[in-house]
Design a protein around this motif. Structure first.
Motif, PDB file in Angstrom:
ATOM      1  N   PRO A 127       0.815  -1.222   0.000  1.00 32.79           N
ATOM      2  CA  PRO A 127       0.000   0.000   0.000  1.00 32.79           C
ATOM      3  C   PRO A 127       0.844   1.266   0.000  1.00 32.79           C
ATOM      4  CG  PRO A 127      -0.756  -1.547   1.681  1.00 32.79           C
ATOM      5  CD  PRO A 127       0.543  -2.072   1.183  1.00 32.79           C
ATOM      6  N   ASN A 128       0.279   2.319  -0.572  1.00 29.58           N
ATOM      7  CA  ASN A 128       0.923   3.634  -0.488  1.00 29.58           C
ATOM      8  C   ASN A 128       0.932   4.121   0.964  1.00 29.58           C
ATOM      9  OD1 ASN A 128      -0.376   3.790  -3.514  1.00 29.58           O
ATOM     10  ND2 ASN A 128       1.530   4.945  -3.351  1.00 29.58           N
ATOM     11  N   ILE A 129       1.864   4.993   1.251  1.00 29.00           N
ATOM     12  CA  ILE A 129       1.934   5.582   2.582  1.00 29.00           C
ATOM     13  C   ILE A 129       0.728   6.498   2.799  1.00 29.00           C
ATOM     14  CG2 ILE A 129       3.184   7.247   4.025  1.00 29.00           C
ATOM     15  CD1 ILE A 129       4.515   4.566   3.994  1.00 29.00           C
ATOM     16  N   ARG A 130      -0.010   6.250   3.879  1.00 24.21           N
ATOM     17  CA  ARG A 130      -1.088   7.151   4.283  1.00 24.21           C
ATOM     18  C   ARG A 130      -0.543   8.059   5.370  1.00 24.21           C
ATOM     19  NH1 ARG A 130      -6.189   8.430   4.461  1.00 24.21           N
ATOM     20  NH2 ARG A 130      -6.827   6.874   2.917  1.00 24.21           N
ATOM     21  N   LEU A 131      -0.574   9.369   5.129  1.00 27.87           N
ATOM     22  CA  LEU A 131      -0.086  10.315   6.122  1.00 27.87           C
ATOM     23  C   LEU A 131      -1.212  10.804   7.017  1.00 27.87           C
ATOM     24  CD1 LEU A 131       2.401  11.844   7.133  1.00 27.87           C
ATOM     25  CD2 LEU A 131       1.808  13.691   5.553  1.00 27.87           C
ATOM     26  N   PHE A 132      -2.279  11.381   6.429  1.00 29.79           N
ATOM     27  CA  PHE A 132      -3.409  11.890   7.199  1.00 29.79           C
ATOM     28  C   PHE A 132      -4.580  10.914   7.136  1.00 29.79           C
ATOM     29  CE2 PHE A 132      -2.526  16.772   6.975  1.00 29.79           C
ATOM     30  CZ  PHE A 132      -1.434  16.590   7.807  1.00 29.79           C
ATOM     31  N   SER A 133      -5.269  10.791   8.275  1.00 31.94           N
ATOM     32  CA  SER A 133      -6.485   9.977   8.358  1.00 31.94           C
ATOM     33  C   SER A 133      -7.554  10.782   9.082  1.00 31.94           C
ATOM     34  CB  SER A 133      -6.217   8.676   9.120  1.00 31.94           C
ATOM     35  OG  SER A 133      -5.314   7.857   8.416  1.00 31.94           O
ATOM     36  N   PRO A 134      -8.845  10.555   8.772  1.00 30.20           N
ATOM     37  CA  PRO A 134      -9.909  11.396   9.324  1.00 30.20           C
ATOM     38  C   PRO A 134     -10.248  11.058  10.767  1.00 30.20           C
ATOM     39  CG  PRO A 134     -10.839   9.689   7.929  1.00 30.20           C
ATOM     40  CD  PRO A 134      -9.347   9.574   7.798  1.00 30.20           C
ATOM     41  N   PRO A 135     -10.841  12.011  11.492  1.00 27.60           N
ATOM     42  CA  PRO A 135     -11.351  11.710  12.838  1.00 27.60           C
ATOM     43  C   PRO A 135     -12.365  10.568  12.777  1.00 27.60           C
ATOM     44  CG  PRO A 135     -11.421  14.069  12.390  1.00 27.60           C
ATOM     45  CD  PRO A 135     -11.088  13.406  11.101  1.00 27.60           C
ATOM     46  N   GLY A 136     -12.275   9.659  13.731  1.00 28.66           N
ATOM     47  CA  GLY A 136     -13.148   8.509  13.743  1.00 28.66           C
ATOM     48  C   GLY A 136     -12.529   7.274  13.148  1.00 28.66           C
ATOM     49  N   ALA A 137     -11.391   7.437  12.438  1.00 27.24           N
ATOM     50  CA  ALA A 137     -10.654   6.306  11.886  1.00 27.24           C
ATOM     51  C   ALA A 137      -9.445   6.011  12.772  1.00 27.24           C
ATOM     52  CB  ALA A 137     -10.209   6.616  10.454  1.00 27.24           C
ATOM     53  N   PRO A 138      -8.870   4.828  12.652  1.00 23.87           N
ATOM     54  CA  PRO A 138      -7.664   4.538  13.429  1.00 23.87           C
ATOM     55  C   PRO A 138      -6.543   5.519  13.081  1.00 23.87           C
ATOM     56  CG  PRO A 138      -8.571   2.529  12.478  1.00 23.87           C
ATOM     57  CD  PRO A 138      -9.316   3.670  11.865  1.00 23.87           C
ATOM     58  N   ASP A 139      -5.775   5.915  14.093  1.00 31.17           N
ATOM     59  CA  ASP A 139      -4.621   6.802  13.899  1.00 31.17           C
ATOM     60  C   ASP A 139      -5.023   8.105  13.212  1.00 31.17           C
ATOM     61  OD1 ASP A 139      -2.923   4.783  14.974  1.00 31.17           O
ATOM     62  OD2 ASP A 139      -2.897   3.808  13.011  1.00 31.17           O
ATOM     63  N   ALA A 140      -6.100   8.714  13.667  1.00 28.84           N
ATOM     64  CA  ALA A 140      -6.572   9.970  13.072  1.00 28.84           C
ATOM     65  C   ALA A 140      -5.488  11.045  13.162  1.00 28.84           C
ATOM     66  CB  ALA A 140      -7.831  10.434  13.784  1.00 28.84           C
ATOM     67  N   TYR A 141      -5.390  11.845  12.084  1.00 35.99           N
ATOM     68  CA  TYR A 141      -4.281  12.796  11.955  1.00 35.99           C
ATOM     69  C   TYR A 141      -4.696  13.776  10.875  1.00 35.99           C
ATOM     70  CZ  TYR A 141       0.788  13.913  11.166  1.00 35.99           C
ATOM     71  OH  TYR A 141       2.015  14.513  11.038  1.00 35.99           O
ATOM     72  N   TRP A 142      -4.871  15.062  11.220  1.00 38.77           N
ATOM     73  CA  TRP A 142      -5.386  15.994  10.231  1.00 38.77           C
ATOM     74  C   TRP A 142      -4.946  17.420  10.532  1.00 38.77           C
ATOM     75  CZ3 TRP A 142      -8.541  14.288  14.207  1.00 38.77           C
ATOM     76  CH2 TRP A 142      -9.207  15.274  14.960  1.00 38.77           C
ATOM     77  N   ALA A 143      -5.207  18.307   9.562  1.00 40.59           N
ATOM     78  CA  ALA A 143      -4.863  19.724   9.680  1.00 40.59           C
ATOM     79  C   ALA A 143      -6.091  20.570   9.397  1.00 40.59           C
ATOM     80  CB  ALA A 143      -3.749  20.088   8.706  1.00 40.59           C
ATOM     81  N   GLU A 144      -6.129  21.746  10.043  1.00 35.73           N
ATOM     82  CA  GLU A 144      -7.204  22.720   9.825  1.00 35.73           C
ATOM     83  C   GLU A 144      -6.609  24.124   9.773  1.00 35.73           C
ATOM     84  OE1 GLU A 144     -10.572  22.565  12.568  1.00 35.73           O
ATOM     85  OE2 GLU A 144      -9.690  20.735  13.389  1.00 35.73           O
ATOM     86  N   THR A 145      -7.295  25.003   9.058  1.00 30.64           N
ATOM     87  CA  THR A 145      -6.983  26.427   9.093  1.00 30.64           C
ATOM     88  C   THR A 145      -8.300  27.200   9.083  1.00 30.64           C
ATOM     89  OG1 THR A 145      -6.945  26.780   6.687  1.00 30.64           O
ATOM     90  CG2 THR A 145      -4.901  25.993   7.714  1.00 30.64           C
ATOM     91  N   GLY A 146      -8.236  28.493   9.323  1.00 25.80           N
ATOM     92  CA  GLY A 146      -9.445  29.304   9.255  1.00 25.80           C
ATOM     93  C   GLY A 146      -9.449  30.424  10.263  1.00 25.80           C
ATOM     94  N   PHE A 147     -10.660  30.776  10.739  1.00 26.21           N
ATOM     95  CA  PHE A 147     -10.852  31.846  11.710  1.00 26.21           C
ATOM     96  C   PHE A 147     -11.560  31.308  12.946  1.00 26.21           C
ATOM     97  CE2 PHE A 147     -11.032  34.257   7.623  1.00 26.21           C
ATOM     98  CZ  PHE A 147      -9.896  35.034   7.819  1.00 26.21           C
TER      99      PHE A 147
END
Length: 620
Positions: A127-147
């Motif tokens: 499999p390809n390397i998965r870097l980010f995963s969504p909340p609710g999945a194993p090993d969740a990891y994400w970024a956000e920006t905004g106000f």
């Protein structure tokens, strides 16, 4: 042999074995097991393209109480596999030459990033390397920006469903997201991406209401649960960032880069470290992969590393909060933030620092305290690799170049060693002359050294010179992704991993895994190249003068054995370097000693053994 010498002999053997055992049990063994597991376990998540529409049910908790803060709080518990979670909400597909995945329109999160150019193992079907995963999945990891705002209802949050103007984000076509809060504020987010790993997010707000609105730009990366780390002391994995202006909560660090491990942040008071400065960047670094949120490089920010939770899985968060902005009726405000999510390729990281003006972004790669040696070493290796097309061959060539660079200095040392070896019979005679008077022996030896012009410690100089070069090459092979899965010849298909062969399985003929044995298995990983290295080290040690002290002599005799087992779990590229360096050293020493008139019996006997027999002359 006297009883004192006998005791010292057994003490030396015991210490040598103890050093080898401690190294293997507490360091090399566990680390090899982790590396071995990481190579054999596939990531069960990822479709390579990430093209399927998807999203995460639920979201982290509310903003931290008090003044406006970046969103935070506990991530939701595992709700399903990555594929199941991704399918739960609308998404914009990401499709670039280097990245696949998607952006969640619910919350506008970057939570589905797959690296197209990298796979879990050397198997091209892995499999390809998965870097980010969504909340609710194993090993969740994400970024956000905004106000964010003191009135959270006025700004987008993780429950906000954005509207996208297109279904796919590509290098050529950015995506625009919009959301109207129904109270006079319209938010717009323009997302673009380059052909590597950098997203550029332009967030803006237009106030069409009757009252002024106050907002603050933010960016964060959240990691749910402590990831598996290699655990090597020469490699930092965890929080990383450069915030110009220093540490607001603790004594300012001497290095420009802030590096905090996962364990360290959990031990901190309040489980948070705060920083203030202008611009910079912050995020997480793994051995080969990294992530960062990057604010405007001239904007004042407050940043933090924090941990939320007392038992695993803990939420680790790196975030920044910009200066408060008041948007008057009829006015607007715009800010630009970047998100890096990808492989720590040296040229790519350097280009981002230079072309985008990101402060000290090259420190995303852990070059260490001896960067002044490590970075040039990598540059030289990489330049040669681009010519020869093989990093293993490049290592061999660099070794030759290093030997040539230190040739004059090493020659003087080897000449001193040759003189030392030449007077060994005289030293032995002194021992027989003063068998019971150690002090007299030492005194006469020092006089002998003066008369013969011998420096007994000069022979150590080549080894001392080799240490920083060895460490720099070790660092390069170990930390740079360019070495990952780089093949050599034959069975060496990954220079960054240990030699896959094993003498204890007869190099694969016996179908068992001795490294899996409890407690002692890590002793039993001994491949072909470590054995060759041990032999080369044995010959090199035989070229050196024998120590006068029997304890030292015994320890030097054991060194090839100890290093053979120690290097058994080291990257193959490093073992190949060490073997080649030993071979060149032996050749150089043999030439110098022969020229100085020193008889090298071991090598002379070997040459006689393999030399072609001369035919006898008739009649003789």
């Amino acid at each position: 042999m006297k009883s004192e010498d006998t005791r010292n002999l057994f003490l030396a053997i015991a210490l040598s074995v103890l050093v080898m055992a401690a190294w293997q049990y507490f360091y090399a063994g566990p680390l090899y097991q982790r590396e071995h597991q990481s190579q054999t376990q596939a990531n069960t998540a990822a479709p390579a393209s990430g093209a399927a529409p998807s999203a995460a049910p639920g979201a982290p908790g509310a903003s931290i109480p008090g003044a406006a803060s970046p969103p935070g709080g506990p991530a939701p518990s595992v709700a399903g596999t990555v594929a199941e979670v991704l399918a739960a909400s609308p998404r914009v597909t990401i499709d670039t030459p280097s990245i696949g995945g998607s952006i969640d329109l619910k919350g506008g999160k970057f939570d589905d990033i797959i690296l197209k150019d990298y796979r879990e193992t050397i198997d091209p079907k892995s499999p390809n390397i998965r870097l980010f995963s969504p909340p609710g999945a194993p090993d969740a990891y994400w970024a956000e920006t905004g106000f964010v705002s003191a009135d959270a209802a006025k700004t987008p949050n993780l429950d906000t469903v954005w509207t996208a103007d297109r279904q796919t984000l590509t290098v050529e076509q950015p995506v625009t997201l919009t959301w109207d809060n129904g109270a006079g504020l319209t938010f717009k987010r323009v997302i673009s991406v380059d052909d590597k790993y950098m997203f550029t997010i332009t967030d803006s707000v237009v106030n069409s209401g009757a009252a002024p609105a106050t907002v603050q730009p933010f960016g964060l990366i959240l990691r749910h649960g402590r990831p598996n780390v290699a655990g090597y002391s020469v490699l930092h994995e965890g929080f990383v960032g450069v915030i110009a202006g220093g540490d607001a909560s603790q004594v300012a660090l001497t290095l420009p880069v802030q590096e905090v491990t996962y364990a360290a942040i959990e031990k901190d008071t309040g489980r948070v470290r705060s920083f203030k400065g202008d611009g910079g960047w912050l995020g997480f670094t793994d051995k080969y992969w990294g992530s960062a949120v990057i604010p405007d490089q001239t904007a004042p920010i407050e940043a933090r590393f924090s941990a939320n939770g007392t038992v695993q899985p803990v939420d680790y968060q790196a975030d920044f909060l910009g200066k408060e902005q008041t948007v008057a009726p009829g006015a607007s405000f715009e800010t630009k933030t970047r998100v890096f999510a990808g492989a720590k390729e040296v040229s790519t990281i350097d280009n981002y620092e230079t072309n985008l003006g990101i402060k000290k972004f090259s420190l995303m790669i852990d070059w260490g305290w001896f960067w002044m040696i490590t970075i040039p070493m990598f540059r030289l290796l990489d330049a040669i690799y681009k010519v020869v097309g093989n990093f293993g061959v490049a290592i061999l060539i660099v070794t030759v170049l290093v030997k040539l660079a230190f040739f004059p200095l090493a020659n003087r040392s080897y000449q001193s060693m040759a003189k030392m070896k030449k007077i060994q019979p005289k030293i032995a005679a002194l021992k027989e002359l003063y068998p019971d008077d150690r002090a007299k022996q030492q005194q006469e030896q020092m006089e002998l050294f003066k008369r013969e012009g011998v420096n007994p410690v000069a022979g150590c100089l080549p080894m001392v010179i080799q240490i920083p070069v060895f460490f720099a090459l070790y660092k390069v092979i170990f930390i740079t992704i360019e070495m990952r899965h780089a093949p050599f010849f034959g069975w060496i298909r990954d220079l960054s991993s240990p030699d896959p062969t094993n003498v204890f399985t007869l190099f694969g003929l016996v179908p068992w895994d001795p490294t899996a044995l409890p407690a002692v298995g890590h002793f039993l990983h001994l491949g072909i190249w470590p054995l060759i290295m041990g032999v080369s080290m044995f010959f090199q040690m035989k070229m050196n003068p024998e120590p006068a002290d029997p304890v030292q002599k015994t320890m030097f005799s054991w060194m090839p054995v100890i290093f053979t087992f120690m290097l058994g779990t080291f990257p193959a590229g490093l073992v190949i370097y060490w073997t080649w360096n030993n071979t060149l050293t032996v050749i150089q020493q043999y030439y110098i000693m022969t020229k100085a008139g020193v008889k090298v019996e071991l090598w002379d006997n070997l040459f006689k053994l393999f030399a072609r027999p001369q035919p006898k002359t008739p009649g003789v």
